[in-house]
Design a protein around this motif. Structure first.
Motif, mmCIF file in Angstrom:
data_model
loop_
_atom_site.group_PDB
_atom_site.id
_atom_site.type_symbol
_atom_site.label_atom_id
_atom_site.label_comp_id
_atom_site.label_asym_id
_atom_site.label_seq_id
_atom_site.Cartn_x
_atom_site.Cartn_y
_atom_site.Cartn_z
ATOM 1 N N PRO A 58 0.834 -1.216 0.000
ATOM 2 C CA PRO A 58 0.000 0.000 0.000
ATOM 3 C C PRO A 58 0.858 1.252 0.000
ATOM 4 C CG PRO A 58 0.028 -1.010 2.178
ATOM 5 C CD PRO A 58 0.794 -1.930 1.271
ATOM 6 N N PRO A 59 0.355 2.337 -0.595
ATOM 7 C CA PRO A 59 1.090 3.607 -0.528
ATOM 8 C C PRO A 59 1.110 4.111 0.914
ATOM 9 C CG PRO A 59 -0.712 3.720 -2.135
ATOM 10 C CD PRO A 59 -0.902 2.470 -1.351
ATOM 11 N N PRO A 60 2.082 4.964 1.269
ATOM 12 C CA PRO A 60 2.075 5.560 2.605
ATOM 13 C C PRO A 60 0.799 6.376 2.788
ATOM 14 C CG PRO A 60 4.148 6.002 1.452
ATOM 15 C CD PRO A 60 3.206 5.431 0.450
ATOM 16 N N PRO A 61 0.316 6.512 4.031
ATOM 17 C CA PRO A 61 -0.919 7.273 4.257
ATOM 18 C C PRO A 61 -0.784 8.711 3.772
ATOM 19 C CG PRO A 61 -0.216 6.118 6.260
ATOM 20 C CD PRO A 61 0.878 5.960 5.261
ATOM 21 N N PHE A 62 -1.912 9.249 3.301
ATOM 22 C CA PHE A 62 -1.935 10.613 2.751
ATOM 23 C C PHE A 62 -1.375 11.620 3.757
ATOM 24 C CE2 PHE A 62 -4.252 14.678 2.375
ATOM 25 C CZ PHE A 62 -3.844 15.054 1.108
ATOM 26 N N GLU A 63 -1.794 11.517 5.028
ATOM 27 C CA GLU A 63 -1.375 12.513 6.025
ATOM 28 C C GLU A 63 0.142 12.500 6.223
ATOM 29 O OE1 GLU A 63 -2.936 15.020 7.193
ATOM 30 O OE2 GLU A 63 -4.691 14.375 6.062
ATOM 31 N N SER A 64 0.738 11.310 6.217
ATOM 32 C CA SER A 64 2.196 11.253 6.424
ATOM 33 C C SER A 64 2.930 11.829 5.207
ATOM 34 C CB SER A 64 2.655 9.829 6.735
ATOM 35 O OG SER A 64 2.540 9.015 5.598
ATOM 36 N N LEU A 65 2.385 11.586 4.010
ATOM 37 C CA LEU A 65 3.015 12.176 2.821
ATOM 38 C C LEU A 65 2.885 13.698 2.839
ATOM 39 C CD1 LEU A 65 1.861 9.664 0.033
ATOM 40 C CD2 LEU A 65 4.164 9.910 0.985
ATOM 41 N N LYS A 66 1.704 14.172 3.260
ATOM 42 C CA LYS A 66 1.506 15.636 3.341
ATOM 43 C C LYS A 66 2.488 16.256 4.334
ATOM 44 C CE LYS A 66 -1.144 18.291 1.997
ATOM 45 N NZ LYS A 66 -0.956 19.221 0.849
ATOM 46 N N LYS A 67 2.704 15.545 5.437
ATOM 47 C CA LYS A 67 3.630 16.057 6.457
ATOM 48 C C LYS A 67 5.051 16.144 5.883
ATOM 49 C CE LYS A 67 5.456 15.234 11.063
ATOM 50 N NZ LYS A 67 5.890 14.162 11.950
ATOM 51 N N LEU A 68 5.478 15.086 5.194
ATOM 52 C CA LEU A 68 6.814 15.105 4.580
ATOM 53 C C LEU A 68 6.935 16.285 3.611
ATOM 54 C CD1 LEU A 68 7.339 11.306 3.775
ATOM 55 C CD2 LEU A 68 8.312 12.605 5.663
ATOM 56 N N HIS A 69 5.874 16.482 2.835
ATOM 57 C CA HIS A 69 5.878 17.576 1.872
ATOM 58 C C HIS A 69 6.004 18.925 2.580
ATOM 59 C CE1 HIS A 69 3.768 20.145 -1.327
ATOM 60 N NE2 HIS A 69 4.988 19.872 -1.766
ATOM 61 N N SER A 70 5.291 19.091 3.678
ATOM 62 C CA SER A 70 5.346 20.376 4.404
ATOM 63 C C SER A 70 6.712 20.571 5.058
ATOM 64 C CB SER A 70 4.240 20.428 5.464
ATOM 65 O OG SER A 70 4.572 19.586 6.553
ATOM 66 N N GLN A 71 7.427 19.472 5.284
ATOM 67 C CA GLN A 71 8.756 19.578 5.888
ATOM 68 C C GLN A 71 9.848 19.834 4.841
ATOM 69 O OE1 GLN A 71 8.662 15.766 7.901
ATOM 70 N NE2 GLN A 71 8.477 16.764 9.905
ATOM 71 N N GLY A 72 9.479 19.809 3.585
ATOM 72 C CA GLY A 72 10.452 20.153 2.549
ATOM 73 C C GLY A 72 10.733 19.055 1.543
ATOM 74 N N LEU A 73 10.120 17.867 1.733
ATOM 75 C CA LEU A 73 10.335 16.801 0.756
ATOM 76 C C LEU A 73 9.634 17.169 -0.549
ATOM 77 C CD1 LEU A 73 11.684 13.919 0.682
ATOM 78 C CD2 LEU A 73 9.356 13.043 0.708
ATOM 79 N N THR A 74 10.330 16.940 -1.665
ATOM 80 C CA THR A 74 9.804 17.320 -2.970
ATOM 81 C C THR A 74 9.383 16.109 -3.802
ATOM 82 O OG1 THR A 74 11.301 19.189 -2.979
ATOM 83 C CG2 THR A 74 10.380 18.550 -5.085
ATOM 84 N N ALA A 75 10.187 15.058 -3.709
ATOM 85 C CA ALA A 75 9.983 13.919 -4.608
ATOM 86 C C ALA A 75 10.173 12.611 -3.842
ATOM 87 C CB ALA A 75 10.971 13.987 -5.772
#
Ligand SMILES: [Zn+2]
Length: 615
Positions: A58-75
């Motif tokens: 399964p893909p990582p949960p949406f909320e955890s991906l959003k958090k990574l994105h807000s912390q600066g992850l791009t790709a």
């Protein structure tokens, strides 16, 4: 789409890397990325180490991906293995990866595909006759990697990339050109059995298939033209090029009883391990050097073919490759990770190369980065895992000095504060230094242990910044960019390189030789000319002190590394206590294990840089 747009707006607002009031950090400018999605899917696919029917990751949960994105992850990188998506010939199933792509895009992250094309699907592997597998010289046994020597292999790669592009099209934001090695990088087969069913595998020489043998003979014909010339160089007695074989140290299968691999590090090593002492005569050395240079260039050439194939289906700005790295300083020669060669090969394609490093080890980093700078290749850095906080900061300092402009890490979540604090130092500009240490490439190819050079160079870093000049770069004219060249280990260096160094000395270059003598491959002693020759020592710390003694005699090491570039000076405090660095006219406090960037105002250059010839 809306979120991508928001991300785009943020990029403009935060283009100088500031953290916005709401705590959102945008790493887009540095392509801050992480990876390894769908690995368990591959592990449980038919080619995997633990096949299981109907297994999906399964893909990582949406909320955890959003958090990574807000912390600066791009790709985020998703691993797509050919053998997992085409389980029956002609029947492609992309459902695992469609889900990953949708999940990442929904969270505002780029979808980057890391491809594993080098392990063929079971249907192809077991059919035989249609493909060639890599075969070891040690046992004349095949492994489950496709042969880079068979032209058919690149046609299989082409077929995969075509299908990938037809399915995903513009939904793919980045795509890697697969090479070889256990992770699809610029290495020959190594035994990493936990991801796929790798078959018979070990560290060794993988050039026993008929295409490899033919390619080697053709390369030797191109080099020597006549068999008499080859025999003269090798002290051999071949009657024709069609009889030419590999060096005797590796050409015969291991005798019975010697074929049990023993564990050496992460890889099982069997058979012959090269060392400079293993080659007694000029003919033996020349023959081995001809072989190993051909062997290294063969995988580099294959990487070039893979890049060209991917460029048929994707624009250059989306194409990347991982040419392998510098584990343990520099990789063993059997691995095939000749970093400067990859830089030279990739330069015309204007793609990003992402080599792996070894914990911010400065010599190894600069060995590849000096080549990237010289040939003009964009550097993304892929730190090895398992770094503690302070080592990660040193890693970032080394990356910044090396001219990296992008960061990849498997441990993004462990290093968010450091990445947010220092990623703006990834400007793509390398540090400027007039000092170069020679990478003893000929000696490396002969299998010598370069630990002494690597260790001495690491200790010297406290006194001065330096580049690491591979002999390939000397050959291609890089020496004139430097005022000082240091040879730490130089037992054997190609005469062509020695002649270039002599000519550079005559133009005013300053040569420092640790010990000596320096010989050419034929065994003739080289006249150092005006070189400063230091007393021989087998102690790395003593050697570093001796070099510093002639290079910057008034300096005391204080644990602070300096790097100067584009009007600014970077200071890294590698010690456990705060250090005041004396600048002309003022003092700068550098906290322990932190980086401080200082504008290089006139008269504000650290004296150590001045002593090293920087001002
Ligand atoms: Zn074998």
């Amino acid at each position: 789409m809306k979120e991508l747009l928001v991300s785009g707006v943020l990029l403009l607002v935060l283009s100088s890397a500031a953290i916005a009031a709401e705590g959102v950090f945008d790493g887009a400018r540095w392509n801050v990325s992480t990876g390894n999605l769908s690995v368990s899917y591959i592990q449980h696919s038919p080619i995997g180490a633990h096949p299981l029917p109907d297994f999906l990751e399964p893909p990582p949960p949406f909320e955890s991906l959003k958090k990574l994105h807000s912390q600066g992850l791009t790709a985020y990188e998703d691993y797509i293995a050919w053998g997992a998506v085409e389980r029956e010939e002609g029947k492609w199933d992309w459902s695992q990866h469609d889900r990953m792509e949708k999940a990442l895009h929904a969270a505002g992250l780029k979808y980057v595909v890391y491809d594993w094309v080098h392990f063929p699907p079971v249907w192809l592997r077991e059919k035989g006759g249609w493909r060639t597998l890599m075969k070891c010289l040690e046992h004349r046994q095949e492994t489950n990697y496709l042969s880079i020597f068979d032209p058919e292999t690149i046609r299989w790669y082409d077929r995969f990339y075509k299908a990938l592009a037809e399915h995903f099209g513009a939904r793919i934001d980045g795509v890697y050109a697969c090479i070889l090695g256990p992770y699809g990088e610029g290495n020959y087969p190594l035994n990493v059995p936990d991801w796929v069913n790798i078959g018979h595998c070990h560290e060794g020489y993988w050039c026993a298939d008929p295409y490899a043998v033919r390619a080697f003979r053709e390369a030797m014909r191109a080099r020597y033209h006549t068999i008499e010339r080859l025999n003269s160089a090798w002290s051999s007695s071949y009657r024709s090029f069609s009889a030419v074989d590999y060096p005797e140290q590796i050409r015969n299968p291991l005798p019975a009883g010697q074929d049990t691999p023993h564990i050496a590090g992460a890889s099982m090593k069997v058979g012959f391990v090269a060392s400079a002492d293993a080659f007694k005569t000029p003919g033996e050395r020349r023959r081995w050097l001809d072989f190993i240079q051909w062997y290294h260039q063969a995988i580099i050439d294959f990487a070039g073919e893979s890049i060209k194939t991917v460029l048929k289906y994707f624009p250059a700005e989306k194409v990347r490759t991982k040419p392998g790295g510098t584990a343990g300083g520099v990789n063993p020669i059997a691995w095939g990770t000749y970093s400067p060669g990859y830089a030279k090969m990739a330069a015309p394609y204007h793609i990003v190369l992402q080599p792996a490093d070894c914990h911010g080890a400065y010599f190894g980093d600069k060995w590849l980065a000096t080549a990237y700078k010289f040939y003009g290749v964009k550097l993304s850095t892929e730190p090895a895992g398992g770094l503690d906080r302070n080592t990660f900061v040193r890693r970032m300092f080394s990356d910044a000095s090396c001219g990296a402009s992008q960061l990849f890490t498997y441990e993004f979540e462990d290093h968010v504060p450091e990445i947010q604090k220092y990623i703006h130092l990834y400007t793509g500009a390398s540090s400027e230094t007039p000092v170069a240490i020679l990478m003893p490439t000929t000696l490396y190819r002969l299998g010598a242990d370069l630990a002494f050079t690597i260790k001495s160079a690491a200790l010297l870093r406290d006194w001065t910044d330096y580049d690491v000049l591979d002999e390939l770069l000397v050959q291609d004219g890089a020496l004139d960019s430097y005022r000082t060249l240091i040879i730490i280990q130089g037992e054997y260096i190609e005469q062509e390189i020695l002649s270039k160094i002599s000519a550079w000395q005559k133009r005013g270059g300053r040569l420092i030789v640790c010990g000596g003598p320096v010989l050419n491959v034929e065994g003739k002693k080289w006249d150092f000319g005006s070189a400063e020759v230091l007393r021989p020592s087998d102690d790395a710390a003593e050697t570093a002190r001796a070099i510093a003694g002639v290079l910057c005699p008034d300096e005391k090491p204080d644990g602070v590394w300096t790097a100067r570039r584009a009007g600014r000076t970077l200071l890294l405090n590698t010690s456990d206590h705060a250090v005041d660095v004396a600048l002309r006219g003022r003092r700068v406090a550098v906290p322990p294990h932190e980086i401080v960037e200082v504008k290089s105002l006139p008269g504000a250059t650290p004296s150590s840089l001045k002593r090293a010839g920087l001002r």
